[in-house]
Design an enzyme around this catalytic site. Structure first.
Site, PDB file in Angstrom:
ATOM      1  N   ARG A   5       0.829  -1.195   0.000  1.00  0.00           N
ATOM      2  CA  ARG A   5       0.000   0.000   0.000  1.00  0.00           C
ATOM      3  C   ARG A   5       0.871   1.255   0.000  1.00  0.00           C
ATOM      4  O   ARG A   5       0.554   2.236  -0.658  1.00  0.00           O
ATOM      5  CB  ARG A   5      -0.924   0.024   1.224  1.00  0.00           C
ATOM      6  CG  ARG A   5      -1.792  -1.197   1.431  1.00  0.00           C
ATOM      7  CD  ARG A   5      -2.937  -1.340   0.425  1.00  0.00           C
ATOM      8  NE  ARG A   5      -2.539  -1.766  -0.892  1.00  0.00           N
ATOM      9  CZ  ARG A   5      -2.125  -3.013  -1.207  1.00  0.00           C
ATOM     10  NH1 ARG A   5      -2.023  -3.950  -0.296  1.00  0.00           N
ATOM     11  NH2 ARG A   5      -1.814  -3.322  -2.443  1.00  0.00           N
ATOM     12  N   GLN A  22     -10.779   9.631   6.714  1.00  0.00           N
ATOM     13  CA  GLN A  22     -10.632   8.209   6.995  1.00  0.00           C
ATOM     14  C   GLN A  22      -9.469   7.619   6.209  1.00  0.00           C
ATOM     15  O   GLN A  22      -9.047   6.499   6.479  1.00  0.00           O
ATOM     16  CB  GLN A  22     -11.920   7.460   6.629  1.00  0.00           C
ATOM     17  CG  GLN A  22     -13.144   7.901   7.407  1.00  0.00           C
ATOM     18  CD  GLN A  22     -14.387   7.156   6.976  1.00  0.00           C
ATOM     19  OE1 GLN A  22     -14.659   6.067   7.445  1.00  0.00           O
ATOM     20  NE2 GLN A  22     -15.146   7.745   6.053  1.00  0.00           N
ATOM     21  N   ASN A  23      -8.971   8.363   5.227  1.00  0.00           N
ATOM     22  CA  ASN A  23      -7.862   7.875   4.401  1.00  0.00           C
ATOM     23  C   ASN A  23      -6.565   7.910   5.201  1.00  0.00           C
ATOM     24  O   ASN A  23      -6.318   8.840   5.978  1.00  0.00           O
ATOM     25  CB  ASN A  23      -7.714   8.729   3.147  1.00  0.00           C
ATOM     26  CG  ASN A  23      -8.907   8.589   2.214  1.00  0.00           C
ATOM     27  OD1 ASN A  23      -9.649   7.613   2.286  1.00  0.00           O
ATOM     28  ND2 ASN A  23      -9.099   9.563   1.348  1.00  0.00           N
ATOM     29  N   VAL A  24      -5.730   6.920   4.976  1.00  0.00           N
ATOM     30  CA  VAL A  24      -4.468   6.843   5.707  1.00  0.00           C
ATOM     31  C   VAL A  24      -3.278   7.344   4.890  1.00  0.00           C
ATOM     32  O   VAL A  24      -2.172   7.450   5.412  1.00  0.00           O
ATOM     33  CB  VAL A  24      -4.202   5.397   6.196  1.00  0.00           C
ATOM     34  CG1 VAL A  24      -5.285   4.958   7.161  1.00  0.00           C
ATOM     35  CG2 VAL A  24      -4.094   4.417   5.028  1.00  0.00           C
ATOM     36  N   ASP A  25      -3.500   7.662   3.622  1.00  0.00           N
ATOM     37  CA  ASP A  25      -2.407   8.174   2.797  1.00  0.00           C
ATOM     38  C   ASP A  25      -2.110   9.636   3.152  1.00  0.00           C
ATOM     39  O   ASP A  25      -2.799  10.252   3.971  1.00  0.00           O
ATOM     40  CB  ASP A  25      -2.729   8.018   1.309  1.00  0.00           C
ATOM     41  CG  ASP A  25      -3.986   8.766   0.898  1.00  0.00           C
ATOM     42  OD1 ASP A  25      -4.069   9.984   1.157  1.00  0.00           O
ATOM     43  OD2 ASP A  25      -4.890   8.147   0.311  1.00  0.00           O
ATOM     44  N   HIS A  77      -8.156   7.284  11.154  1.00  0.00           N
ATOM     45  CA  HIS A  77      -7.855   5.856  11.035  1.00  0.00           C
ATOM     46  C   HIS A  77      -6.353   5.577  10.968  1.00  0.00           C
ATOM     47  O   HIS A  77      -5.945   4.467  10.630  1.00  0.00           O
ATOM     48  CB  HIS A  77      -8.557   5.255   9.819  1.00  0.00           C
ATOM     49  CG  HIS A  77     -10.035   5.120  10.013  1.00  0.00           C
ATOM     50  ND1 HIS A  77     -10.914   4.864   8.977  1.00  0.00           N
ATOM     51  CD2 HIS A  77     -10.797   5.208  11.138  1.00  0.00           C
ATOM     52  CE1 HIS A  77     -12.154   4.805   9.448  1.00  0.00           C
ATOM     53  NE2 HIS A  77     -12.100   5.019  10.748  1.00  0.00           N
ATOM     54  N   THR A  85     -17.670   9.168   0.558  1.00  0.00           N
ATOM     55  CA  THR A  85     -17.824   8.107   1.553  1.00  0.00           C
ATOM     56  C   THR A  85     -19.247   7.576   1.548  1.00  0.00           C
ATOM     57  O   THR A  85     -20.202   8.321   1.279  1.00  0.00           O
ATOM     58  CB  THR A  85     -17.462   8.595   2.967  1.00  0.00           C
ATOM     59  OG1 THR A  85     -17.708   7.552   3.916  1.00  0.00           O
ATOM     60  CG2 THR A  85     -18.284   9.809   3.362  1.00  0.00           C
ATOM     61  N   SER A  86     -19.385   6.302   1.848  1.00  0.00           N
ATOM     62  CA  SER A  86     -20.694   5.661   1.898  1.00  0.00           C
ATOM     63  C   SER A  86     -21.428   5.967   3.187  1.00  0.00           C
ATOM     64  O   SER A  86     -22.608   5.647   3.319  1.00  0.00           O
ATOM     65  CB  SER A  86     -20.515   4.139   1.777  1.00  0.00           C
ATOM     66  OG  SER A  86     -19.741   3.660   2.875  1.00  0.00           O
TER      67      SER A  86
END
Length: 213
Positions: free
Chosen positions: A39, A69-72, A87, A154-155
């Site tokens: 990743r 919420q993205n970790v990048d 996150h 996002t959902s």
């Protein structure tokens, strides 16, 4: 990069419990480390898109706080300053003995045998399924103070993050941008935009700057 929900419970071909849970880590730490190494390698090749860049432009006109919420690190690479990664962060590791011992990852590899100052194996600094989200209180405070709350791509199905919209005030302007709009309860100032972030965010940013400047 795909999320696990894009692939029917699989993430890049793996069951999420194998690569994104404490149980998966205990069972096969090598697999988990390899998964996140890939990743990171992919993330290094990625570039910020028009949505990331539009939020930077918005921050030139208004105080902007990003809860992601993205970790990048694409928001930071685009130029955003106030980014809260609820996150975790892909390019950080942390001690398996003391979660407060956090280290940057140079490059893309984290290996078995890489340890903290106390000699404990390092793991990805990611909030896995089944783990608490330690920054949720900070995120909720930001949401409660927002004049405008923009939900992007996002959902609204992953909790507790999906519940942040419920912390906004009755007068908060809420804008949801996603090709597949989620079902939301009625709100007096709710705008739904069925577009991808790369087109929807720049349009909303232009409209907000024109409206309030």
């Amino acid at each position: 990069m795909n999320t696990f929900r894009d692939c029917g419970g699989l993430w890049e071909g793996h069951d999420v419990t194998e690569v994104a849970s404490p149980e998966g880590w205990r069972k096969n730490p090598q697999l988990v480390l390899e998964f996140y190494n890939m990743r990171r390698r992919d993330a290094l090749k990625a570039q910020p898109n028009a949505g990331h860049e539009a939020l930077v432009e918005l921050s030139k006109h208004f105080p902007v706080h990003i809860i992601t919420q993205n970790v990048d690190d694409l928001h930071e690479r685009a130029g955003s300053k106030n980014v809260l990664h609820i996150h975790g962060k892909l390019f950080e590791s942390r001690s398996t003995l003391n979660p407060r011992l956090v280290y940057p990852i140079e490059g893309w590899e984290l290996k078995l045998g890489d340890t903290c100052i106390k000699g404990s194996q390092l793991r990805p600094n990611i909030v896995w399924f089944g783990e608490a989200v330690p920054l949720m209180d900070d995120a909720a405070r930001l949401a409660s103070k927002a004049d405008i709350f923009i939900v992007i791509g996002t959902s609204l199905q992953v909790y507790p993050a999906a519940g942040l919209i419920d912390y906004t005030g009755p007068d908060t302007e809420i804008i949801v941008i996603d090709p597949n709009l989620p079902a939301l309860k009625k709100h007096p100032q709710l705008t739904l935009i069925a577009e991808k972030a790369t087109t929807g965010v720049p349009r909303v940013v232009r409209e907000l700057i024109e409206k309030y400047n």
